[in-house]
Design a protein around this motif. Structure first.
Motif, PDB file in Angstrom:
ATOM      1  N   LYS A 292       0.386  -1.307  -0.370  1.00 16.38           N
ATOM      2  CA  LYS A 292       0.170   0.129   0.070  1.00 16.38           C
ATOM      3  C   LYS A 292       0.943   1.362  -0.281  1.00 16.38           C
ATOM      4  O   LYS A 292       0.641   2.446  -0.506  1.00 16.38           O
ATOM      5  CB  LYS A 292      -0.833  -0.323   0.767  1.00 16.38           C
ATOM      6  CG  LYS A 292      -1.778  -0.859   1.394  1.00 16.38           C
ATOM      7  CD  LYS A 292      -2.942  -0.689   2.627  1.00 16.38           C
ATOM      8  CE  LYS A 292      -4.076  -1.587   2.494  1.00 16.38           C
ATOM      9  NZ  LYS A 292      -4.941  -1.581   3.607  1.00 16.38           N
ATOM     10  N   ARG A 293       1.300   1.004   0.946  1.00 15.76           N
ATOM     11  CA  ARG A 293       2.628   2.887   1.178  1.00 15.76           C
ATOM     12  C   ARG A 293       4.110   1.779   0.196  1.00 15.76           C
ATOM     13  O   ARG A 293       5.032   1.361   0.892  1.00 15.76           O
ATOM     14  CB  ARG A 293       3.307   2.679   2.626  1.00 15.76           C
ATOM     15  CG  ARG A 293       4.079   4.094   2.627  1.00 15.76           C
ATOM     16  CD  ARG A 293       3.834   4.360   4.110  1.00 15.76           C
ATOM     17  NE  ARG A 293       3.652   3.865   4.900  1.00 15.76           N
ATOM     18  CZ  ARG A 293       5.284   3.195   5.691  1.00 15.76           C
ATOM     19  NH1 ARG A 293       5.765   3.645   5.255  1.00 15.76           N
ATOM     20  NH2 ARG A 293       5.017   2.643   6.389  1.00 15.76           N
ATOM     21  N   ASP A 532      -8.152  11.191   1.890  1.00 16.61           N
ATOM     22  CA  ASP A 532      -7.095  11.084   1.234  1.00 16.61           C
ATOM     23  C   ASP A 532      -6.648   9.634   1.453  1.00 16.61           C
ATOM     24  O   ASP A 532      -6.681   9.591   2.510  1.00 16.61           O
ATOM     25  CB  ASP A 532      -5.729  11.289   1.424  1.00 16.61           C
ATOM     26  CG  ASP A 532      -5.472  12.487   2.695  1.00 16.61           C
ATOM     27  OD1 ASP A 532      -5.136  11.686   3.962  1.00 16.61           O
ATOM     28  OD2 ASP A 532      -6.165  13.225   2.850  1.00 16.61           O
ATOM     29  N   SER A 533      -5.211   8.918   1.313  1.00 15.60           N
ATOM     30  CA  SER A 533      -5.181   7.636   1.257  1.00 15.60           C
ATOM     31  C   SER A 533      -4.357   6.810   1.050  1.00 15.60           C
ATOM     32  O   SER A 533      -3.782   7.620  -0.166  1.00 15.60           O
ATOM     33  CB  SER A 533      -6.990   7.037   1.500  1.00 15.60           C
ATOM     34  OG  SER A 533      -6.739   5.580   1.756  1.00 15.60           O
ATOM     35  N   GLU A 534      -3.709   5.443   1.625  1.00 10.08           N
ATOM     36  CA  GLU A 534      -3.045   5.171   0.741  1.00 10.08           C
ATOM     37  C   GLU A 534      -2.532   4.233  -0.425  1.00 10.08           C
ATOM     38  O   GLU A 534      -2.038   3.716  -0.970  1.00 10.08           O
ATOM     39  CB  GLU A 534      -2.430   3.723   2.011  1.00 10.08           C
ATOM     40  CG  GLU A 534      -1.486   4.332   3.193  1.00 10.08           C
ATOM     41  CD  GLU A 534      -0.843   3.616   3.979  1.00 10.08           C
ATOM     42  OE1 GLU A 534      -1.304   2.667   4.099  1.00 10.08           O
ATOM     43  OE2 GLU A 534      -0.286   3.567   5.415  1.00 10.08           O
ATOM     44  N   THR A 535      -4.324   4.539  -0.765  1.00 12.09           N
ATOM     45  CA  THR A 535      -5.131   3.562  -1.482  1.00 12.09           C
ATOM     46  C   THR A 535      -6.027   3.916  -2.766  1.00 12.09           C
ATOM     47  O   THR A 535      -6.890   5.191  -1.759  1.00 12.09           O
ATOM     48  CB  THR A 535      -5.242   1.995  -1.673  1.00 12.09           C
ATOM     49  OG1 THR A 535      -6.700   1.768  -0.859  1.00 12.09           O
ATOM     50  CG2 THR A 535      -4.370   1.224  -0.828  1.00 12.09           C
ATOM     51  N   HIS A 557      -7.455  14.298   6.655  1.00 12.21           N
ATOM     52  CA  HIS A 557      -7.931  13.048   5.783  1.00 12.21           C
ATOM     53  C   HIS A 557      -9.529  13.631   5.388  1.00 12.21           C
ATOM     54  O   HIS A 557      -9.167  12.557   5.026  1.00 12.21           O
ATOM     55  CB  HIS A 557      -7.361  11.647   6.623  1.00 12.21           C
ATOM     56  CG  HIS A 557      -6.005  11.843   6.775  1.00 12.21           C
ATOM     57  ND1 HIS A 557      -4.798  12.317   5.918  1.00 12.21           N
ATOM     58  CD2 HIS A 557      -5.494  11.352   7.729  1.00 12.21           C
ATOM     59  CE1 HIS A 557      -3.929  12.585   6.866  1.00 12.21           C
ATOM     60  NE2 HIS A 557      -4.109  11.732   7.958  1.00 12.21           N
ATOM     61  N   GLY A 592      -1.041  10.842  -7.021  1.00 16.12           N
ATOM     62  CA  GLY A 592      -0.097  10.516  -6.176  1.00 16.12           C
ATOM     63  C   GLY A 592       0.683   9.598  -5.565  1.00 16.12           C
ATOM     64  O   GLY A 592       0.549   8.628  -7.532  1.00 16.12           O
ATOM     65  N   THR A 594       3.252   7.363  -3.303  1.00 17.13           N
ATOM     66  CA  THR A 594       2.847   6.850  -2.039  1.00 17.13           C
ATOM     67  C   THR A 594       1.711   6.983  -1.304  1.00 17.13           C
ATOM     68  O   THR A 594       1.232   6.050  -0.032  1.00 17.13           O
ATOM     69  CB  THR A 594       3.810   7.152  -0.710  1.00 17.13           C
ATOM     70  OG1 THR A 594       4.080   8.535  -0.868  1.00 17.13           O
ATOM     71  CG2 THR A 594       5.551   6.973  -1.962  1.00 17.13           C
ATOM     72  N   ARG A 595       0.897   8.058  -1.396  1.00 15.94           N
ATOM     73  CA  ARG A 595       0.137   8.313  -1.051  1.00 15.94           C
ATOM     74  C   ARG A 595      -0.917   8.835  -2.589  1.00 15.94           C
ATOM     75  O   ARG A 595      -1.210   9.799  -2.658  1.00 15.94           O
ATOM     76  CB  ARG A 595      -0.142   9.554  -0.155  1.00 15.94           C
ATOM     77  CG  ARG A 595      -1.642   9.255   0.782  1.00 15.94           C
ATOM     78  CD  ARG A 595      -0.872   9.984   2.642  1.00 15.94           C
ATOM     79  NE  ARG A 595      -2.353  10.214   2.748  1.00 15.94           N
ATOM     80  CZ  ARG A 595      -2.392   9.176   4.196  1.00 15.94           C
ATOM     81  NH1 ARG A 595      -1.341   7.834   4.240  1.00 15.94           N
ATOM     82  NH2 ARG A 595      -3.562   8.621   4.548  1.00 15.94           N
ATOM     83  N   GLU A 692       2.802  -1.316   8.415  1.00 18.20           N
ATOM     84  CA  GLU A 692       2.021  -0.430   8.563  1.00 18.20           C
ATOM     85  C   GLU A 692       3.079   0.032   9.663  1.00 18.20           C
ATOM     86  O   GLU A 692       1.738   1.315  10.393  1.00 18.20           O
ATOM     87  CB  GLU A 692       0.334  -0.682   8.760  1.00 18.20           C
ATOM     88  CG  GLU A 692       0.283  -1.561   7.338  1.00 18.20           C
ATOM     89  CD  GLU A 692      -0.813  -2.506   7.118  1.00 18.20           C
ATOM     90  OE1 GLU A 692      -0.967  -2.903   8.239  1.00 18.20           O
ATOM     91  OE2 GLU A 692      -1.700  -2.362   6.044  1.00 18.20           O
ATOM     92  N   ASP A 698      11.275   4.563   4.735  1.00 17.41           N
ATOM     93  CA  ASP A 698      10.615   4.652   4.100  1.00 17.41           C
ATOM     94  C   ASP A 698      11.864   5.270   2.868  1.00 17.41           C
ATOM     95  O   ASP A 698      12.755   5.476   3.249  1.00 17.41           O
ATOM     96  CB  ASP A 698      10.240   5.978   4.216  1.00 17.41           C
ATOM     97  CG  ASP A 698       9.320   5.619   5.409  1.00 17.41           C
ATOM     98  OD1 ASP A 698       8.148   4.413   4.622  1.00 17.41           O
ATOM     99  OD2 ASP A 698       8.318   6.980   6.289  1.00 17.41           O
TER     100      ASP A 698
END
Length: 698
Positions: A292-293, A532-535, A557, A592, A594-595, A692, A698
């Motif tokens: 996801k990230r 906004d979100s990771e996916t 968010h 995006g 990574t996010r 997570e 990173d």
């Protein structure tokens, strides 16, 4: 206890209060799983199912329907259509039946339930209830006090005193209440004799999770059998000297972990795969292509080697179950400790043991740090911790048995998840058609002018959101400052997991500025969406605010849409934004690396098909009515998954501590273990991984 003048007032801080089954004292609830009861040879999963079945001694088919449910809430709901046919003296005998049901729960689950009762000490026991002040007590004075008759809590206190005074004798010779026609499946309920060994209460010679006599399908679909019966072998027990498992089988030892494991500290293996932890399924190879990230491993030389079969645990998260055996040679984060098992230790057995609730509490005691939830369990402390040591062949047998049961349970969960997916797709299809075509199948249509929207009813508008709602993005986070005012925050998770935001939700407490409070306090009709979100698939998920929520602020968010109520109802806007077609557009617009995020411009310029307000009301009513059976079915299925997880946790705890003897178990033809299928034991919404938790680079 049937008088009208027996209300009591309880202080929350001075009482043991339980509401949800996943709370520390949730096992006191009749809804708690993991406390099966045997009556006349029939296995009944919860005291709630037993109590409800006792309403209908003259209706054995209804009793079977109730007892056949996996979820205690479903068992209760199944009884409701027949309540008018309850035994005529029900109101006069129900307290006696509840008292007997609780004693049966104790007799069949002595170790766990007696320990839970004694853990309450001398404090009042109170069941918190939003509606029922007979069995429980209702909240008053901002939650600090509870008022009600609290009959269930008082019966539990009565039972606690019996345990204190009589010890194990409190669970012997449980006679049925002296009432007429006390029947199960047409047969008189017999005296239950307390079982002499701890494991005898947890298993039976024949049967499945549902009981040999009550293997009733939960719904129309065929479920895979979750567990395989165990043939027990008589064995003697001895005192262990450990408070978290007072008795263990003769032949088992208690040794410190330093006698079972050595410490492995090896770095400099950059070509090995990266491993991560799942709280439910242990250590696994990280799928670097589908994270996801996205991550770049900039300090891979500091990562530690874990050989296949080594146990790796997260120093800060082992108390949550972040531990397991390495499936292959691989690398783990510097935040991990790697230990190599000696010959007498099967690392898979210890992975099961280390993730039991009792052992994780011991981990907390041995961990060190400044902040409780970030305490670390260093090797020096881990090696001092005592662990159970069955003979190595018995460890191997326990692992084989539990893996077979895990395979059954994983297949069961997979079937239930597939059912939830189908029900959700059916629900979304209903909503999508209603908010884009209306309810009249013969309505005249016109081109909407929007390719993805297609044709819409001729008398409808096609409106930009910016023309029918004020769009506000929030920057309020969980951090509080002295100059700010205390508020409750509606967070990303609150929106993602709920269709409605209401005042009785457990919302985070934080603080906000006066300007933020004025702009972002939730009002009736507001729609909130994830911005906004990771996916990208998690972007644009909406929730609706049905009533004013003073003191509740929209958090970071999230975007807040305040509709012009003379043009669009908040509930209709919520349904339209949540429809499959609009959701797909938000997924496409999200940008995006990574996010992913939606810009305010994207939300303002999104379009919906807009009927007149009166037609919006009719559509919303229709959607509610049509979706309710689907929502109920989804909730029942989620409850069934939760209950089977609770059952699994209890089964593992009983087996790895020797309370259930599996030495006589032999695998059957259905005991096929597929490592890939076991992934279903994880949960996308709740299953934390190392990635997570922030231990990766990173």
């Amino acid at each position: 206890m049937s008088g009208r003048d027996q209300s009591r007032t309880y202080s929350r801080k001075d009482s043991v209060v339980f509401l949800k089954t996943d709370e520390p004292f949730g096992g006191l609830s009749n809804m708690a799983g993991g406390y099966p009861i045997h009556v006349n040879g029939v296995r009944i999963l919860t005291s709630e199912a037993l109590y409800q079945a006792c309403r209908f001694p003259h209706l054995p088919d209804v009793q079977k329907l109730i007892i056949g449910q996996i979820s205690p809430m479903t068992a209760k709901m199944r009884s409701k259509p027949y309540r008018k046919d309850s035994r005529p003296d029900w109101d006069h005998v129900r307290v006696r039946i509840m008292r007997w049901s609780l004693r049966m729960k104790l007799a069949n689950n002595w170790n766990a339930f007696s320990a839970l009762l004694l853990k309450t000490g001398e404090r009042p026991i109170v069941e918190e209830s939003r509606k029922d002040d007979f069995w429980g007590a209702k909240v008053v004075d901002d939650g600090d006090m509870l008022v009600g008759m609290n009959v269930l809590g008082r019966l539990l206190m009565e039972l606690r005193e019996q345990v204190k005074q009589q010890g194990r004798d409190a669970a012997l010779d449980i006679a049925p209440p002296d009432i007429p026609q006390f029947l199960l499946f047409g047969q008189a309920i017999e005296v239950a004799v307390g079982l002499p060994t701890p494991q005898a209460a947890a298993v039976q010679e024949q049967g499945s999770l549902f009981g040999a006599d009550t293997a009733i399908a939960v719904e129309a679909e065929a479920d895979p059998a979750p567990v395989v019966p165990v043939k027990t072998v008589n064995q003697a027990f001895r005192a262990s000297g450990l408070p978290w498992v007072p008795h263990i089988p003769e032949g088992w030892q208690v040794l410190r972990n330093g006698r079972l494991f050595g410490h492995r500290v090896e770095t400099g293996f950059p070509d090995l795969p990266i491993l991560e932890v799942s709280l439910r399924t242990g250590v696994r190879v990280r799928d670097m292509e589908n994270l996801k990230r996205k991550q770049v491993m900039s300090q891979k030389e500091k990562y530690k080697r874990a050989a296949k079969g080594d146990i790796a645990y997260n120093m800060m998260r082992m108390w949550q179950g972040a531990v397991g055996p390495a499936p292959v040679d691989g690398l783990v984060s510097p935040a991990y400790v790697v230990v190599k098992p000696y010959d007498e230790a099967n690392s898979s057995y210890y992975s099961y043991l280390f993730r039991t609730a009792a052992y994780m509490q011991e981990v907390n005691k041995f961990s060190r740090g400044i902040v409780a939830d970030r305490n670390r369990l260093y090797w020096e402390s881990f090696k001092q911790m005592p662990s159970l040591v069955p003979p190595r062949p018995e460890q191997d047998q326990i692992v084989a048995y539990l893996r077979a049961q895990d395979a059954h349970i994983a297949r069961y969960i997979l079937v239930k998840r597939q059912l939830i997916t189908l029900l959700t797709e059916q629900k979304l299809a209903l909503i999508d058609r209603a908010v884009t075509r209306g309810l009249d199948p013969n309505v005249r249509l016109k081109p909407s002018g929007v390719e993805w929207l297609g044709e819409v009813p001729a008398h409808w508008e096609v409106a930009f959101i910016k023309h029918i709602a004020d769009v506000r993005f929030s920057g309020v986070d969980k951090h509080s400052y002295d100059h700010e005012t205390p508020v409750r925050l509606c967070n990303y998770t609150d929106v993602y997991k709920n269709d409605r935001i209401t005042g009785d939700m457990d919302l985070m407490r934080a603080a906000a500025t006066a300007a933020e409070i004025a702009r972002l306090t939730l009002k009736a009709g507001d729609v909130i969406l994830t911005k906004d979100s990771e996916t990208p698939d998690d972007i644009g998920v909406p929730a609706w605010v049905p009533a004013d929520l003073p003191g509740v602020v929209c958090a970071y968010h999230l975007g807040l849409l305040r509709p012009e109520l003379d043009r669009v109802l908040g509930e209709f806007l919520f349904r339209a934004i949540g429809s499959a077609r609009t959701a797909q557009q938000f997924h496409v617009l999200a940008t995006g690396v990574t996010r992913f995020a939606l810009g305010k411009h994207d939300v303002k310029n999104a379009v919906i098909a807009l009927p007149p307000v009166e037609e919006q009301k009719a559509i919303c009513r229709w959607i509610t009515d049509e979706c309710q059976p689907l929502d109920d079915a989804i909730a029942r299925t989620e409850d069934e998954i939760k209950l089977i997880r609770e059952y699994r946790d209890r089964l593992i705890a009983d087996v790895v501590t020797g309370q259930v003897d599996v030495r006589g178990w032999q695998p059957g033809p259905d005991d096929v273990v597929d490592d890939a299928a076991l992934a279903a034991l994880g949960d996308d919404q709740e299953d934390m991984t190392e990635e997570e938790d922030g231990d990766g680079e990173d």
